[in-house]
Enzyme design. Structure first.
Site, short mmCIF file in Angstrom:
data_model
loop_
_atom_site.label_atom_id
_atom_site.label_comp_id
_atom_site.label_asym_id
_atom_site.label_seq_id
_atom_site.Cartn_x
_atom_site.Cartn_y
_atom_site.Cartn_z
N HIS A 194 -0.55 6.78 4.63
CA HIS A 194 0.83 6.44 4.97
C HIS A 194 1.67 7.70 4.84
O HIS A 194 1.59 8.41 3.83
CB HIS A 194 1.36 5.36 4.04
N ALA B 186 0.81 -1.22 0.00
CA ALA B 186 0.00 0.00 0.00
C ALA B 186 0.84 1.27 0.00
O ALA B 186 0.31 2.36 0.10
CB ALA B 186 -0.92 0.01 1.22
N ASN C 137 1.59 -5.12 7.33
CA ASN C 137 2.51 -5.80 6.42
C ASN C 137 3.46 -4.80 5.78
O ASN C 137 4.63 -5.09 5.55
CB ASN C 137 1.72 -6.54 5.32
#
Length: 270
Positions: free
Chosen positions: A223, A127, A193
């Site tokens: 993020h 991601a 992850n």
């Protein structure tokens, strides 16, 4: 199909596996064949099953499909057995459940098997964007890497976050975890992850810092990555849309796997 086609096997038919299969069916990349999907019960009828894809019940059935690439999206428990089976079958192995590599011995084991087989373990950026820049910068040396993962409280439901705060009562952003990438990936495998991807690209699980934030005002999964080193300073920010069928995963995670698959068969790779 010609002998030059890339035969792909997906491991797992959850939200990510289904999205990857749907995107491949929609995009129809040249020279890519979805040869099979590994599921726990190969006899169960599953809606949306990709046309022509065989059902694989276990790692022992992998070699018969002659895969060139095996993509794992079934959870960290699947990484060891399917990774070993993929490499033994002469395929490259792309694990999505990178939190499995908190066990450094597992990554070393797969790397040794890949070397012996003349194949590769391929890690997609998940991601997160900018992993190519981070990995490039690490070749000159990094001083610090910090990665903040921000998601709505609902995305943290069912994880250890529920023991650290009252998710339903939050009225402002709360950082409920601040530690190393190794700790984040170990304790929050479904949501972190990507922490191990950042660590592997940069300065390792023990030195990479991860902050996990529950934000009731967040519309998606965000993020924020900051790295400093001899190359200079980089700041990367992403606002990802979650998968419609699983708010713990981002749409970009599936897209990154599709890009990896297409690049293995493409004449021009970017």
């Amino acid at each position: 199909m010609s002998g030059s086609d890339l035969r792909v096997v997906l491991v797992g038919w959850g939200a990510i596996g289904q999205r990857v299969a749907a995107l491949l069916a929609e995009r129809r990349p040249p020279r890519v064949v979805l040869a099979g999907v590994a599921v726990r019960d190969a006899g169960v009828v599953r809606p949306g099953w990709p046309a022509g894809a065989a059902r694989v019940a276990g790692p022992d059935g992998l070699a018969a499909l002659a895969p060139g690439l095996v993509v794992e999206c079934a959870g960290r428990a699947a990484v060891m057995d399917w990774g070993r089976a993929a490499l033994a079958a002469g395929a490259d192995f792309a694990p999505a459940s990178t939190s499995a590599f908190t066990d450094g011995a597992l990554l070393a084991d797969l790397a040794a098997r890949a070397t012996a087989a003349g194949r590769q373990v391929l890690i997609a950026p998940g991601a997160l964007g900018g992993i190519d820049a981070l990995a490039a910068a690490a070749r000159l040396g990094l001083a610090e890497v910090r990665h903040e993962i921000v998601k709505p409280p609902a995305a943290w439901a069912g994880t250890a976050a529920e023991k650290l705060c009252d998710l339903a009562a939050l009225t402002a952003p709360l950082t409920f975890f601040d530690g190393t990438a190794a700790e984040a990936a170990r304790d929050f495998p479904q949501n972190a992850n990507v922490a191990m991807i950042t660590a592997l690209a940069g300065i390792g699980p023990a030195r990479t810092r991860i902050a996990l934030v529950a934000d009731p005002g967040a519309a998606g999964n965000a993020h924020r990555l900051r790295a400093t080193g001899d190359f200079g300073t980089m700041t990367i920010a992403l606002e990802n849309r979650p998968l419609a069928t699983n708010p713990k995963s981002s749409e970009l995670t599936a897209l990154a796997l599709v890009r990896l698959i297409e690049n293995r068969a493409a004449a021009v790779v970017l």
